[in-house]
Design a protein around this motif. Structure first.
Motif, PDB file in Angstrom:
ATOM      1  N   ALA A 104       1.048  -1.131   0.114  1.00 38.60           N
ATOM      2  CA  ALA A 104      -0.189  -0.255   0.256  1.00 38.60           C
ATOM      3  C   ALA A 104       1.109   0.985   0.251  1.00 38.60           C
ATOM      4  CB  ALA A 104      -0.539  -0.413   1.195  1.00 38.60           C
ATOM      5  N   ASP A 105       0.496   2.157  -0.475  1.00 38.28           N
ATOM      6  CA  ASP A 105       0.863   3.485  -0.943  1.00 38.28           C
ATOM      7  C   ASP A 105       1.181   3.939   0.604  1.00 38.28           C
ATOM      8  OD1 ASP A 105       1.282   6.609  -1.265  1.00 38.28           O
ATOM      9  OD2 ASP A 105       2.028   5.673  -2.686  1.00 38.28           O
ATOM     10  N   PRO A 106       1.654   5.097   0.752  1.00 42.95           N
ATOM     11  CA  PRO A 106       2.415   5.279   2.119  1.00 42.95           C
ATOM     12  C   PRO A 106       1.250   6.593   2.891  1.00 42.95           C
ATOM     13  CG  PRO A 106       4.476   5.454   1.451  1.00 42.95           C
ATOM     14  CD  PRO A 106       3.776   4.651   0.277  1.00 42.95           C
ATOM     15  N   LEU A 107       0.998   7.387   1.747  1.00 41.63           N
ATOM     16  CA  LEU A 107      -0.084   8.346   1.596  1.00 41.63           C
ATOM     17  C   LEU A 107      -1.154   7.517   2.046  1.00 41.63           C
ATOM     18  CD1 LEU A 107      -1.057  11.415   1.076  1.00 41.63           C
ATOM     19  CD2 LEU A 107      -0.878  10.884  -0.902  1.00 41.63           C
ATOM     20  N   PHE A 108      -1.913   6.284   1.649  1.00 43.24           N
ATOM     21  CA  PHE A 108      -2.946   5.895   1.973  1.00 43.24           C
ATOM     22  C   PHE A 108      -2.635   5.579   2.677  1.00 43.24           C
ATOM     23  CE2 PHE A 108      -3.784   7.037  -2.611  1.00 43.24           C
ATOM     24  CZ  PHE A 108      -5.405   6.797  -2.764  1.00 43.24           C
ATOM     25  N   ASP A 113      -5.163   5.712   8.694  1.00 40.37           N
ATOM     26  CA  ASP A 113      -5.498   5.645   9.972  1.00 40.37           C
ATOM     27  C   ASP A 113      -5.870   7.094  10.191  1.00 40.37           C
ATOM     28  OD1 ASP A 113      -4.033   4.708  11.773  1.00 40.37           O
ATOM     29  OD2 ASP A 113      -2.751   5.994  11.707  1.00 40.37           O
ATOM     30  N   GLN A 114      -6.076   8.624   9.676  1.00 35.36           N
ATOM     31  CA  GLN A 114      -6.483   8.882   9.974  1.00 35.36           C
ATOM     32  C   GLN A 114      -8.192   9.702  10.080  1.00 35.36           C
ATOM     33  OE1 GLN A 114      -4.284  11.849  11.454  1.00 35.36           O
ATOM     34  NE2 GLN A 114      -3.098   9.768  11.492  1.00 35.36           N
ATOM     35  N   GLY A 120     -14.782   1.997  12.140  1.00 37.10           N
ATOM     36  CA  GLY A 120     -13.846   1.629  12.158  1.00 37.10           C
ATOM     37  C   GLY A 120     -12.665   1.336  11.057  1.00 37.10           C
ATOM     38  N   SER A 121     -13.337   0.822  10.986  1.00 36.93           N
ATOM     39  CA  SER A 121     -12.085  -0.129   9.157  1.00 36.93           C
ATOM     40  C   SER A 121     -10.945   0.384   8.710  1.00 36.93           C
ATOM     41  CB  SER A 121     -13.140  -1.204   8.454  1.00 36.93           C
ATOM     42  OG  SER A 121     -13.854  -0.069   8.005  1.00 36.93           O
ATOM     43  N   LYS A 122     -10.139  -0.006   8.322  1.00 34.04           N
ATOM     44  CA  LYS A 122      -9.253   1.058   7.842  1.00 34.04           C
ATOM     45  C   LYS A 122      -9.168   0.608   6.474  1.00 34.04           C
ATOM     46  CE  LYS A 122      -6.951   1.983  12.102  1.00 34.04           C
ATOM     47  NZ  LYS A 122      -6.370   3.541  12.225  1.00 34.04           N
ATOM     48  N   GLY A 123      -9.782  -0.393   6.062  1.00 30.70           N
ATOM     49  CA  GLY A 123      -9.081  -1.248   4.588  1.00 30.70           C
ATOM     50  C   GLY A 123     -10.216  -0.775   3.460  1.00 30.70           C
ATOM     51  N   ILE A 124      -9.561  -0.203   2.790  1.00 32.40           N
ATOM     52  CA  ILE A 124     -10.908   0.415   1.789  1.00 32.40           C
ATOM     53  C   ILE A 124     -11.492  -0.952   0.675  1.00 32.40           C
ATOM     54  CG2 ILE A 124     -10.037   1.868  -0.976  1.00 32.40           C
ATOM     55  CD1 ILE A 124      -8.282   3.265   0.542  1.00 32.40           C
ATOM     56  N   LYS A 125     -12.630  -0.326   0.789  1.00 37.25           N
ATOM     57  CA  LYS A 125     -13.255  -1.434   0.398  1.00 37.25           C
ATOM     58  C   LYS A 125     -13.623  -1.814  -1.593  1.00 37.25           C
ATOM     59  CE  LYS A 125     -15.756  -2.699   4.419  1.00 37.25           C
ATOM     60  NZ  LYS A 125     -14.873  -1.765   4.361  1.00 37.25           N
ATOM     61  N   TRP A 126     -13.491  -0.602  -1.758  1.00 36.37           N
ATOM     62  CA  TRP A 126     -13.711  -0.538  -2.997  1.00 36.37           C
ATOM     63  C   TRP A 126     -12.937   0.838  -3.751  1.00 36.37           C
ATOM     64  CZ3 TRP A 126     -14.684  -5.011  -5.430  1.00 36.37           C
ATOM     65  CH2 TRP A 126     -15.043  -5.060  -6.868  1.00 36.37           C
ATOM     66  N   ASN A 127     -12.415   0.738  -5.632  1.00 34.97           N
ATOM     67  CA  ASN A 127     -12.843   1.843  -6.016  1.00 34.97           C
ATOM     68  C   ASN A 127     -13.772   3.673  -6.203  1.00 34.97           C
ATOM     69  OD1 ASN A 127     -10.621   0.313  -7.811  1.00 34.97           O
ATOM     70  ND2 ASN A 127     -12.670  -0.454  -8.307  1.00 34.97           N
ATOM     71  N   PHE A 128     -12.755   4.133  -5.861  1.00 39.83           N
ATOM     72  CA  PHE A 128     -14.026   5.363  -5.399  1.00 39.83           C
ATOM     73  C   PHE A 128     -14.170   6.167  -4.071  1.00 39.83           C
ATOM     74  CE2 PHE A 128     -13.750   5.559  -9.996  1.00 39.83           C
ATOM     75  CZ  PHE A 128     -13.254   6.687 -10.821  1.00 39.83           C
ATOM     76  N   PRO A 139      -6.719  15.322   6.995  1.00 40.71           N
ATOM     77  CA  PRO A 139      -8.044  14.367   6.701  1.00 40.71           C
ATOM     78  C   PRO A 139      -8.791  14.640   7.523  1.00 40.71           C
ATOM     79  CG  PRO A 139      -6.107  12.600   6.483  1.00 40.71           C
ATOM     80  CD  PRO A 139      -5.774  14.171   7.177  1.00 40.71           C
ATOM     81  N   VAL A 140      -9.807  14.813   7.109  1.00 40.55           N
ATOM     82  CA  VAL A 140     -10.989  15.253   7.548  1.00 40.55           C
ATOM     83  C   VAL A 140     -12.383  14.191   7.925  1.00 40.55           C
ATOM     84  CG1 VAL A 140     -11.002  17.769   8.160  1.00 40.55           C
ATOM     85  CG2 VAL A 140     -11.935  17.100   6.309  1.00 40.55           C
ATOM     86  N   ASP A 141     -12.325  13.342   6.535  1.00 37.08           N
ATOM     87  CA  ASP A 141     -13.576  12.987   6.322  1.00 37.08           C
ATOM     88  C   ASP A 141     -12.889  11.611   5.005  1.00 37.08           C
ATOM     89  OD1 ASP A 141     -16.245  11.762   6.615  1.00 37.08           O
ATOM     90  OD2 ASP A 141     -17.315  14.091   6.340  1.00 37.08           O
ATOM     91  N   ARG A 142     -13.987  10.737   5.772  1.00 34.74           N
ATOM     92  CA  ARG A 142     -14.211   9.903   4.296  1.00 34.74           C
ATOM     93  C   ARG A 142     -15.550   9.498   3.781  1.00 34.74           C
ATOM     94  NH1 ARG A 142     -10.366   3.771   5.751  1.00 34.74           N
ATOM     95  NH2 ARG A 142     -11.087   2.638   4.382  1.00 34.74           N
ATOM     96  N   TYR A 143     -15.514   8.894   2.453  1.00 36.34           N
ATOM     97  CA  TYR A 143     -16.681   9.085   1.717  1.00 36.34           C
ATOM     98  C   TYR A 143     -16.588   7.797   1.154  1.00 36.34           C
ATOM     99  CZ  TYR A 143     -16.501  13.992   2.558  1.00 36.34           C
ATOM    100  OH  TYR A 143     -16.983  14.745   3.144  1.00 36.34           O
ATOM    101  N   ALA A 144     -17.452   6.836   1.157  1.00 39.56           N
ATOM    102  CA  ALA A 144     -17.681   5.174   0.601  1.00 39.56           C
ATOM    103  C   ALA A 144     -17.724   5.500  -1.094  1.00 39.56           C
ATOM    104  CB  ALA A 144     -19.296   4.669   1.040  1.00 39.56           C
TER     105      ALA A 144
END
Length: 161
Positions: A104-108, A113-114, A120-128, A139-144
């Motif tokens: 995994a790229d260090p940025l991701f 993590d942030q 609380g899952s860390k893994g990215i589940k899919w594209n986009f 980082p302030v938010d993560r969107y599905a």
């Protein structure tokens, strides 16, 4: 200890190293993308966000990834051409990366993590999957993946001030 996205450098789709610190003071929307995914039409919405807000300080950064259903099999040149021809993408694209696993790229790794996902899952589940970063590089938010780019506009507006 890493405390902002500005601590990273990434390779652009044309092969140069790009410091994320070059984006200091801007709001960033970092997205792992793919050309052959059911969500690929989101490129259009991402480009619309970029056009709408780039003069106010938004950067959309696309990171092609082939980890989900092998939906980004092409070379960097093919990806770049596809995005430009099919969706008029003018926002910055980066070299293909892994977003999960040992490579995994260090940025991701930092983004996951942030801004963990649901429960609380860390893994990215899919594209986009989309990460919204404030003007300080946090980082302030993560969107599905299912969250359409236009649904993020209000959150972008808040950060742009």
């Amino acid at each position: 200890m890493t405390n902002s996205v500005y601590d990273f450098a990434c390779k652009t789709i044309s092969g140069e190293s790009k410091s994320m610190a070059d984006y200091k003071g801007e709001v960033l929307l970092i997205v792992n993308t793919a050309s052959k995914c059911g969500f690929t039409p989101q490129y259009k919405g991402l480009e619309q966000l970029y056009q709408q807000y780039k003069d106010r300080g938004l950067q959309v950064l696309g990171f092609p990834c082939n980890q989900f259903g092998s939906q980004e099999p092409g070379s960097e040149d093919e990806i770049s051409e596809f995005c430009e021809l099919n969706f008029g993408v003018s926002f910055p694209l980066f070299a293909k990366v892994d977003v999960n696993g040992d490579k995994a790229d260090p940025l991701f790794i930092f983004l996951k993590d942030q801004a963990p996902g649901i429960m609380g899952s860390k893994g990215i589940k899919w594209n986009f999957t989309k990460f919204l970063i404030d003007k300080s590089g946090h980082p302030v938010d993560r969107y599905a993946p299912t969250t359409k780019p236009e649904a993020i506009a209000a959150d972008i507006e808040k950060l742009l001030g």
